[in-house]
Design a protein around this motif. Structure first.
Motif, PDB file in Angstrom:
ATOM      1  N   GLY A   1       0.798  -1.218   0.000  1.00  0.00           N
ATOM      2  CA  GLY A   1       0.000   0.000   0.000  1.00  0.00           C
ATOM      3  C   GLY A   1       0.829   1.265   0.000  1.00  0.00           C
ATOM      4  N   ASP A   2       2.171   1.132  -0.095  1.00  0.00           N
ATOM      5  CA  ASP A   2       3.050   2.292  -0.115  1.00  0.00           C
ATOM      6  C   ASP A   2       4.356   1.941  -0.804  1.00  0.00           C
ATOM      7  OD1 ASP A   2       4.885   1.064   1.810  1.00  0.00           O
ATOM      8  OD2 ASP A   2       3.386   1.544   3.345  1.00  0.00           O
TER       9      ASP A   2
ATOM     10  N   TYR B   1      -2.745  -0.550  -6.062  1.00  0.00           N
ATOM     11  CA  TYR B   1      -2.272  -1.725  -5.342  1.00  0.00           C
ATOM     12  C   TYR B   1      -3.264  -2.861  -5.518  1.00  0.00           C
ATOM     13  CZ  TYR B   1       1.214   1.385  -3.483  1.00  0.00           C
ATOM     14  OH  TYR B   1       2.265   2.278  -3.381  1.00  0.00           O
ATOM     15  N   ILE B   2      -2.719  -4.026  -5.883  1.00  0.00           N
ATOM     16  CA  ILE B   2      -3.539  -5.195  -6.166  1.00  0.00           C
ATOM     17  C   ILE B   2      -3.206  -6.307  -5.178  1.00  0.00           C
ATOM     18  CG2 ILE B   2      -3.729  -4.592  -8.612  1.00  0.00           C
ATOM     19  CD1 ILE B   2      -1.612  -6.724  -9.216  1.00  0.00           C
ATOM     20  N   GLU B   3      -4.118  -7.264  -5.057  1.00  0.00           N
ATOM     21  CA  GLU B   3      -3.920  -8.380  -4.126  1.00  0.00           C
ATOM     22  C   GLU B   3      -2.980  -9.411  -4.739  1.00  0.00           C
ATOM     23  OE1 GLU B   3      -4.369 -12.251  -2.338  1.00  0.00           O
ATOM     24  OE2 GLU B   3      -5.050 -11.723  -4.360  1.00  0.00           O
ATOM     25  N   ARG B   4      -2.072  -9.915  -3.912  1.00  0.00           N
ATOM     26  CA  ARG B   4      -1.178 -11.000  -4.312  1.00  0.00           C
ATOM     27  C   ARG B   4      -0.948 -11.919  -3.125  1.00  0.00           C
ATOM     28  NH1 ARG B   4       4.724 -11.422  -3.987  1.00  0.00           N
ATOM     29  NH2 ARG B   4       5.229 -13.395  -4.978  1.00  0.00           N
TER      30      ARG B   4
ATOM     31  N   GLU C   1      -0.223  -7.266  -0.773  1.00  0.00           N
ATOM     32  CA  GLU C   1      -0.408  -6.301  -1.842  1.00  0.00           C
ATOM     33  C   GLU C   1       0.832  -6.200  -2.722  1.00  0.00           C
ATOM     34  OE1 GLU C   1      -3.432  -2.848  -0.708  1.00  0.00           O
ATOM     35  OE2 GLU C   1      -1.747  -2.920   0.692  1.00  0.00           O
ATOM     36  N   ALA C   2       0.610  -5.782  -3.942  1.00  0.00           N
ATOM     37  CA  ALA C   2       1.679  -5.514  -4.898  1.00  0.00           C
ATOM     38  C   ALA C   2       1.330  -4.235  -5.642  1.00  0.00           C
ATOM     39  CB  ALA C   2       1.827  -6.678  -5.878  1.00  0.00           C
ATOM     40  N   ALA C   3       2.335  -3.600  -6.226  1.00  0.00           N
ATOM     41  CA  ALA C   3       2.121  -2.336  -6.921  1.00  0.00           C
ATOM     42  C   ALA C   3       1.839  -2.587  -8.396  1.00  0.00           C
ATOM     43  CB  ALA C   3       3.344  -1.440  -6.776  1.00  0.00           C
TER      44      ALA C   3
ATOM     45  N   ASP D   1       6.482  -6.572  -7.272  1.00  0.00           N
ATOM     46  CA  ASP D   1       6.411  -6.802  -5.832  1.00  0.00           C
ATOM     47  C   ASP D   1       7.771  -7.244  -5.302  1.00  0.00           C
ATOM     48  OD1 ASP D   1       5.162  -6.840  -3.376  1.00  0.00           O
ATOM     49  OD2 ASP D   1       4.245  -8.809  -3.637  1.00  0.00           O
ATOM     50  N   ASN D   2       7.995  -6.963  -4.035  1.00  0.00           N
ATOM     51  CA  ASN D   2       9.144  -7.470  -3.267  1.00  0.00           C
ATOM     52  C   ASN D   2      10.482  -7.293  -3.986  1.00  0.00           C
ATOM     53  OD1 ASN D   2       7.196  -8.177  -1.462  1.00  0.00           O
ATOM     54  ND2 ASN D   2       7.720 -10.339  -1.353  1.00  0.00           N
ATOM     55  N   ILE D   3      10.822  -6.040  -4.253  1.00  0.00           N
ATOM     56  CA  ILE D   3      12.143  -5.737  -4.807  1.00  0.00           C
ATOM     57  C   ILE D   3      13.160  -5.723  -3.672  1.00  0.00           C
ATOM     58  CG2 ILE D   3      13.563  -4.015  -5.981  1.00  0.00           C
ATOM     59  CD1 ILE D   3      11.103  -3.012  -7.384  1.00  0.00           C
TER      60      ILE D   3
END
Length: 276
Positions: free
Chosen positions: A28-29, A50-53, A57-59, A216-218
């Motif tokens: 969300g940020d 932001y979408i659900e994963r 969440e993911a951008a 996501d998750n960089i």
């Protein structure tokens, strides 16, 4: 003397955490969760959504979305690693360089100065990286396309021990020998997520080739990763379960030394005797 050496080794091991440069979970940020407090802002003309994963969440980056990060390379580097997840359906046939790079970039520090991680317009993963020894920029492009609307993870790791390795979904896809430091002497490039970077300052010049899709998750490291760490990143979807390479090795080494020291102390002669 040995105890003093052990204390010094323990001190340096305890402060080796800086190998994790930055980490973005996009819950969300755009906050950096690495503890290094890198300023990271959503500054595109179209804000991130932001979408659900998998319950988190993911951008999602739409046309003209990007994130500026206040971290730069300012000197050639001996090693690095990047890990991230992506999901896109962008697919365009291209006949020119400009059309090929229409869906840049996942994360970019300028491919002709440091490196760029992106997808070609037909969905193939592309690492462009410049090596100081040859002065040339090499593009490592996968044969397989990944613009199928599913989530994919990639890990790029580079260093003297393992050379260059590109993993997708836990599998080694591309490898090459170590070619010395990467980067261009005298160049400063700040990072951009979702667009190409030409930035010499925070939120500086960009390429305006926006990525369309989710990220996501960089995670950025300033060292190479072992195969075990790459596998753990893919399996756990988090860096939390991946120890710093130096910390892991140092902890084992120190444990063995302390055990040896304790055994040595237990074998001292009794009754005030002294060994020389």
């Amino acid at each position: 003397m040995l105890k003093r050496t052990l204390c010094l080794l323990w001190f340096f091991a305890a402060f080796a955490q800086a190998e994790l440069v930055g980490e973005w979970h996009f819950e969300g940020d755009t906050l950096d969760s690495s503890g290094n407090n890198i300023l990271s802002e959503d500054l595109g003309n179209i804000p991130l959504t932001y979408i659900e994963r998998d319950g988190q969440e993911a951008a999602y980056f739409d046309d003209e979305s990007y994130v500026a990060i206040d971290f730069a390379y300012d000197t050639p580097q001996e090693a690095m690693s990047v890990s991230l997840w992506f999901n896109t359906t962008y697919d365009e046939v291209y006949t020119s360089w400009a059309e090929e790079i229409a869906n840049w970039s996942l994360i970019d520090f300028d491919r002709t100065d440091y490196y760029n991680l992106s997808l070609t317009s037909d969905g193939r993963l592309d690492l462009g990286i410049t090596f100081i020894t040859s002065g040339s920029t090499i593009d490592y492009i996968t044969e397989e396309a990944y613009n199928d609307g599913d989530w994919h993870q990639t890990v790029i790791t580079y260093g003297e021990d393992g050379g260059l390795q590109i993993f997708v979904d836990g599998d080694l896809i591309i490898s090459d020998i170590y070619q010395g430091a990467f980067g261009k002497t005298g160049s400063v490039r700040y990072g951009i997520i979702g667009d190409g970077s030409e930035a010499e300052t925070y939120d500086g010049s960009r390429n305006y080739h926006y990525y369309e899709g989710a990220i996501d998750n960089i995670a950025l490291y300033d060292n190479e990763l072992s195969l075990t760490e790459v596998e753990s990143l893919f399996a756990t979807d988090s860096l939390a379960a991946v120890p710093s390479p130096f910390i892991g090795a140092s902890t084992l080494f120190l444990t063995l030394l302390f055990r040896f020291w304790g055994r040595k102390e237990n074998t001292q002669p009794q009754g005030g005797g002294m060994t020389r």
